[in-house]
Design an enzyme around this catalytic site. Structure first.
Site, short mmCIF file in Angstrom:
data_model
loop_
_atom_site.label_atom_id
_atom_site.label_comp_id
_atom_site.label_asym_id
_atom_site.label_seq_id
_atom_site.Cartn_x
_atom_site.Cartn_y
_atom_site.Cartn_z
N CYS A 12 0.87 -1.17 0.00
CA CYS A 12 0.00 0.00 0.00
C CYS A 12 0.91 1.23 0.00
O CYS A 12 2.13 1.09 -0.08
CB CYS A 12 -0.99 -0.01 1.16
SG CYS A 12 -0.28 0.06 2.80
N CYS A 86 -2.74 1.74 -3.88
CA CYS A 86 -1.59 2.56 -4.26
C CYS A 86 -1.59 2.92 -5.74
O CYS A 86 -0.72 3.65 -6.20
CB CYS A 86 -0.27 1.91 -3.85
SG CYS A 86 -0.01 0.25 -4.43
N CYS A 90 2.27 1.56 -7.48
CA CYS A 90 2.69 0.17 -7.33
C CYS A 90 3.20 -0.35 -8.67
O CYS A 90 2.53 -0.22 -9.69
CB CYS A 90 1.53 -0.71 -6.87
SG CYS A 90 0.98 -0.34 -5.21
#
Length: 139
Positions: A12, A86, A90
């Site tokens: 996250c 995210c 990510c």
């Protein structure tokens, strides 16, 4: 760990709540049958104390955990990468199984709001472990 031990990475943004709770549940429920890591694209300085308290209520201790930075090596070493809010922060690496869990962010919320997030994370962790062939104890 062995070469056949599945590896899961929870990601996250701050690595201070959702991903830490998920990693804590994997550790508690898998009995060491799964290697687990958590990381954040922009890690916080510490774990969310409300998330720590919510996990303590169900017997999972996160007090020694610290947020960790997301690295390409952590992603590449994982069989499953679970992202949690995210978005584009990510990374995506071909050949890795990805799941995206849309969950409310526990940051800034009280214990009453974090408990349902924790319970949903536990439910999803149980399903993930079952998909990996890891037996999960019933509560």
């Amino acid at each position: 760990m062995t070469a056949t031990t599945p590896s899961v990475l929870f990601v996250c943004v701050h690595n201070a709540g959702r991903s830490q709770m998920a990693a804590g549940f994997v550790r508690a429920l898998s009995g060491g049958a799964v290697e687990v890591r958590s990381a954040g694209s922009m890690p916080a300085e510490r774990i969310n104390p409300v998330a720590v308290e919510a996990m303590r209520e169900v017997g999972v201790d996160l007090t020694g955990e610290q947020p960790k930075v997301l690295t390409p090596e952590a992603v590449q070493a994982s069989d499953v990468v679970v992202t949690m809010g995210c978005g584009d922060a990510c990374p995506f690496y071909p050949g890795v199984r990805y799941e995206d869990w849309q969950l409310d962010d526990p940051a800034g919320q009280g214990l009453e709001a974090v408990r349902p997030i924790r319970d949903e994370i536990r439910r999803r962790v149980v399903a993930l472990l079952e998909s990996l062939g890891v037996p999960v104890p019933t509560p």
